[in-house]
Motif scaffolding. Structure first.
Motif, PDB file in Angstrom:
ATOM      1  N   VAL A 150       0.828  -1.197   0.000  1.00  0.00           N
ATOM      2  CA  VAL A 150       0.000   0.000   0.000  1.00  0.00           C
ATOM      3  C   VAL A 150       0.867   1.254   0.000  1.00  0.00           C
ATOM      4  O   VAL A 150       0.630   2.190  -0.784  1.00  0.00           O
ATOM      5  N   LEU A 151       1.893   1.289   0.842  1.00  0.00           N
ATOM      6  CA  LEU A 151       2.736   2.477   0.941  1.00  0.00           C
ATOM      7  C   LEU A 151       3.563   2.702  -0.319  1.00  0.00           C
ATOM      8  O   LEU A 151       3.911   3.844  -0.644  1.00  0.00           O
ATOM      9  N   GLU A 152       3.865   1.644  -1.034  1.00  0.00           N
ATOM     10  CA  GLU A 152       4.568   1.779  -2.305  1.00  0.00           C
ATOM     11  C   GLU A 152       3.620   2.206  -3.416  1.00  0.00           C
ATOM     12  O   GLU A 152       3.976   2.986  -4.303  1.00  0.00           O
ATOM     13  N   THR A 153       2.389   1.715  -3.353  1.00  0.00           N
ATOM     14  CA  THR A 153       1.429   1.924  -4.443  1.00  0.00           C
ATOM     15  C   THR A 153       0.722   3.260  -4.371  1.00  0.00           C
ATOM     16  O   THR A 153       0.526   3.931  -5.396  1.00  0.00           O
ATOM     17  N   LEU A 154       0.313   3.675  -3.183  1.00  0.00           N
ATOM     18  CA  LEU A 154      -0.536   4.858  -3.048  1.00  0.00           C
ATOM     19  C   LEU A 154       0.088   6.129  -3.627  1.00  0.00           C
ATOM     20  O   LEU A 154      -0.593   6.875  -4.349  1.00  0.00           O
ATOM     21  N   PRO A 155       1.368   6.421  -3.379  1.00  0.00           N
ATOM     22  CA  PRO A 155       1.934   7.650  -3.958  1.00  0.00           C
ATOM     23  C   PRO A 155       1.931   7.648  -5.485  1.00  0.00           C
ATOM     24  O   PRO A 155       1.908   8.726  -6.101  1.00  0.00           O
ATOM     25  N   LYS A 156       1.961   6.471  -6.089  1.00  0.00           N
ATOM     26  CA  LYS A 156       1.962   6.379  -7.551  1.00  0.00           C
ATOM     27  C   LYS A 156       0.575   6.601  -8.138  1.00  0.00           C
ATOM     28  O   LYS A 156       0.434   6.769  -9.349  1.00  0.00           O
ATOM     29  N   MET A 157      -0.461   6.592  -7.291  1.00  0.00           N
ATOM     30  CA  MET A 157      -1.831   6.761  -7.771  1.00  0.00           C
ATOM     31  C   MET A 157      -2.154   8.212  -8.078  1.00  0.00           C
ATOM     32  O   MET A 157      -3.172   8.504  -8.712  1.00  0.00           O
ATOM     33  N   GLY A 158      -1.309   9.132  -7.620  1.00  0.00           N
ATOM     34  CA  GLY A 158      -1.589  10.536  -7.858  1.00  0.00           C
ATOM     35  C   GLY A 158      -2.768  11.003  -7.025  1.00  0.00           C
ATOM     36  O   GLY A 158      -3.189  10.355  -6.069  1.00  0.00           O
TER      37      GLY A 158
END
Length: 506
Positions: free
Chosen positions: A173-181
C-alpha cells in the motif's frame, strides 16, 4: 414469509440515489471537519474548506455534490424467507429501473456517465444504467441494501495485486498509493479487500467502503484483530506520506481505512485497494414488507460553519484579454480568480479533435483554442434558473496524451482540471510556456456558482462531454504547474512528508 413489493424496492432505490447525490454521510462530514481544524498546510486547508462548503450547499439546494454522479453499485442481501409480490423483473432490472428514475428526475437530474460497448463505440446509455449489482442470499425475512454512486476518478485508481503469502500488505500500500496521484480526490477513504480470489478481493474492497467512518473509535478502543491492527497501521502510515488534500501536501490523506477479508488459498494473498473520493456517497436501508425505505434527511445544523477566505496573494485574471506574456508571471501555488470566457472539453472531445486534425478536417465554428483556456469538465444539466448544473473538474491526467497537440498545434494557453499531470505533460507545459490550473475536486456545486453563462459550442451529440463555452466570474483555481515547470503536486507532498516526520520527532 415476508412479501416485499417490487414497487417498494424500486422506489427505495430511486429515493436512495437522489438522497446520496446531495447528502454526504454525516460521519464523513464530521471526519472532514476534524481534518480541516487539524490541517497546517494552508493550501490543503483551503481545499477541505471548499469541500465542506460545497457539501452544505448541496444539502441545502438538493443538488449533486459532484458533477460525476457516479456509477451505481448496489449490494442486495435477500433473506431466505422473502417472497416478492411480482416476479416479472429480476433484482438487476429492479435496481436499474430505480437508477433510471433517479438519474432522469427532472427536479434534480443526475449526470448520465455510463457507456455501453466499452471496447467499441462507447455510446452513452443516457440513463446511467446498467448499474452494478451484487446479490447475496442470507438468513431472515428482510432485504438489506447498501447502495453507492462511485465517481470514475476514484474508481480508476483501483489497484490489485497477487501477493505472496509472506508479503506485507502495508509495504504494498505504501509503495502503491503515492503512484496513484491525486485523481481520486483525497482526503477520502481506502477500501481494502484481502483473500478469496482476485474478483472476490475486489468485491470485498468495494463493500468495505460502505462501512461508517469509525477509525477514531477504533483508536480509542484499541485494535484487537489482525484486520483492525492493519487498519490502524495503514491509517497512521498513509497519512504520514504527506499527500494531503487534493495531493497538495498536508496532514490528512485518508479519514479512514476499511478492510474486509475472507479465507484464501494457501498459496495466495490477493489484495485489492479501492479509494473513495471526497464525494463519498452511500446509504443503507432495510425493507421488511411494510413499505419503501424511509430516509431521514440530516439537519443542516449538523454541517460545520466553515468559511473560506481568499488570501492576499490572489491574482485576478481576465480570460478575454490574458496574453502568453501574462502567464509567464504566474507562480506555482498561487491562487487565481478567473473571469471571462473559457472552452470546455474532456476525453471524447479531445479524441474527436485529434481524429479530425489527423484527417485534415476543419474544426467546428467556435472551436478555436489559440491563447485560450480549456476546462476539463462534464457538467450536470441545469435546472430552474441555473446556468449550468454542478461543474467540478475531471481528472486531468486522462488528457495528458493530447496535451502536445493542444498546446503546440492548437495554441492552447492554459488548462484547468483536477489532480496532477504526468512528467511528460509538465515538460510540454514548460516547453510551450503554458500553465495548468487546478480546481478543487469535490466542490462541483460551489464551482458552478462562478459560471454566469453557458452554451454548447460543438459536439452536442457527446452529451456531457460536448464542448461548452463558459463565461465565469471569479472562479477560484490554484496554479498547479507554472510556465517554468514548477509542480505543486510534486513539491507539496515531498515537503509535507518531511514536515510530518519532523513533527513526529519533536
Amino acid at each position: 414469509m415476508t412479501v416485499i413489493r417490487q414497487q417498494d424496492f424500486i422506489d427505495s432505490i430511486e429515493d436512495a440515489l437522489q438522497y446520496i447525490s446531495f447528502y454526504h454521510p454525516l460521519d464523513f462530514v464530521q471526519a472532514l471537519e476534524k481534518a480541516y481544524h487539524k490541517e497546517q498546510n494552508q493550501a490543503a486547508k483551503d481545499a477541505i474548506a471548499q469541500i465542506l462548503i460545497n457539501s452544505r450547499m448541496s444539502a441545502e439546494g438538493n443538488r449533486p455534490i459532484c458533477q460525476d454522479t457516479g456509477i451505481v453499485t448496489c449490494f442486495v442481501k435477500i433473506g431466505m424467507d422473502v417472497k416478492w409480490d411480482k416476479t416479472d423483473m429480476t433484482v438487476q432490472q429492479m435496481v436499474d429501473e430505480g437508477t433510471r428514475r433517479a438519474y432522469l428526475n427532472p427536479h434534480n437530474p443526475l449526470r448520465a456517465s455510463i457507456v455501453a460497448d466499452p471496447a467499441g463505440a462507447r455510446k452513452n446509455t443516457q440513463d446511467n444504467t446498467p448499474s452494478v449489482v451484487h446479490i447475496d442470499m442470507i438468513a431472515g425475512h428482510h432485504v438489506e441494501v447498501a447502495i453507492a454512486a462511485k465517481g470514475g476518478g476514484s474508481e480508476n485508481k483501483t489497484k490489485m495485486v497477487m501477493l505472496n503469502p509472506s508479503d506485507s500488505v502495508v509495504e504494498w500500500v505504501l509503495e502503491t498509493l503515492p503512484k496513484m496521484g491525486a485523481g481520486w480526490c483525497p482526503p477520502g477513504m481506502l477500501g481494502i479487500g484481502i483473500g478469496g480470489t482476485a474478483e472476490k478481493a475486489a468485491v470485498l474492497a468495494k463493500e468495505a467502503l460502505m462501512e461508517p467512518v469509525d477509525i477514531q473509535d477504533l483508536l480509542e478502543k484499541g485494535a484487537e484483530t489482525a484486520d483492525e491492527k492493519l487498519r490502524v497501521e495503514l491509517y497512521d502510515k498513509v497519512n504520514k506520506l504527506g499527500i494531503g488534500a487534493q495531493g497538495l501536501g498536508g496532514l490528512t490523506t485518508v479519514v479512514d481505512v476499511k478492510i474486509k477479508s475472507v479465507a484464501t488459498h494457501a498459496a495466495s494473498k490477493p489484495v485489492v485497494m479501492i479509494p473513495n473520493c471526497a464525494a463519498t456517497r452511500h446509504v443503507h436501508f432495510h425493507l421488511d414488507g411494510s413499505g419503501p425505505a424511509v430516509l431521514t434527511p440530516p439537519k443542516l445544523e449538523d454541517w460545520p460553519e466553515v468559511t473560506w477566505e481568499l488570501g492576499n496573494n490572489v491574482r485576478r485574471v481576465n480570460l478575454d484579454t490574458v496574453t502568453p506574456a501574462d502567464v509567464l508571471e504566474w507562480k506555482a501555488g498561487e491562487t487565481v480568480l478567473l473571469s471571462g470566457k473559457m472552452l470546455t472539453g474532456r476525453d471524447a472531445a479531445h479524441k474527436r479533435i485529434a481524429d479530425m486534425m489527423a484527417k485534415g478536417e476543419a474544426l467546428p465554428e467556435g472551436v478555436d483554442f489559440k491563447n485560450r483556456f480549456i476546462y476539463y469538465v462534464g457538467p450536470v444539466d441545469a435546472v430552474g434558473s441555473e446556468v449550468v448544473g454542478p461543474a467540478g473538474p475531471t481528472t486531468a491526467t486522462r488528457m495528458d496524451k493530447f496535451t502536445d497537440l493542444m498546446l503546440g498545434q492548437m495554441g492552447l494557453l492554459g488548462m484547468i482540471g483536477k489532480s496532477e499531470r504526468g512528467d511528460k505533460t509538465v515538460e510540454s507545459i514548460k516547453e510551450h510556456k503554458a500553465v495548468y490550473l487546478m480546481a478543487v475536486g469535490g466542490a462541483a456545486y460551489l464551482v458552478s456558482k462562478a459560471i454566469k453563462k453557458s452554451r454548447v459550442v460543438a459536439f452536442a451529440d457527446l452529451g456531457m462531454e460536448a464542448i461548452y463555452e463558459f463565461d465565469v466570474e471569479d472562479m477560484p483555481v490554484t496554479v498547479a504547474v507554472d510556465s517554468q515547470g514548477n509542480n505543486v503536486h510534486k513539491q507539496g507532498p515531498a515537503i509535507w512528508k518531511v514536515k510530518i516526520a519532523e513533527l513526529a520527532n519533536n
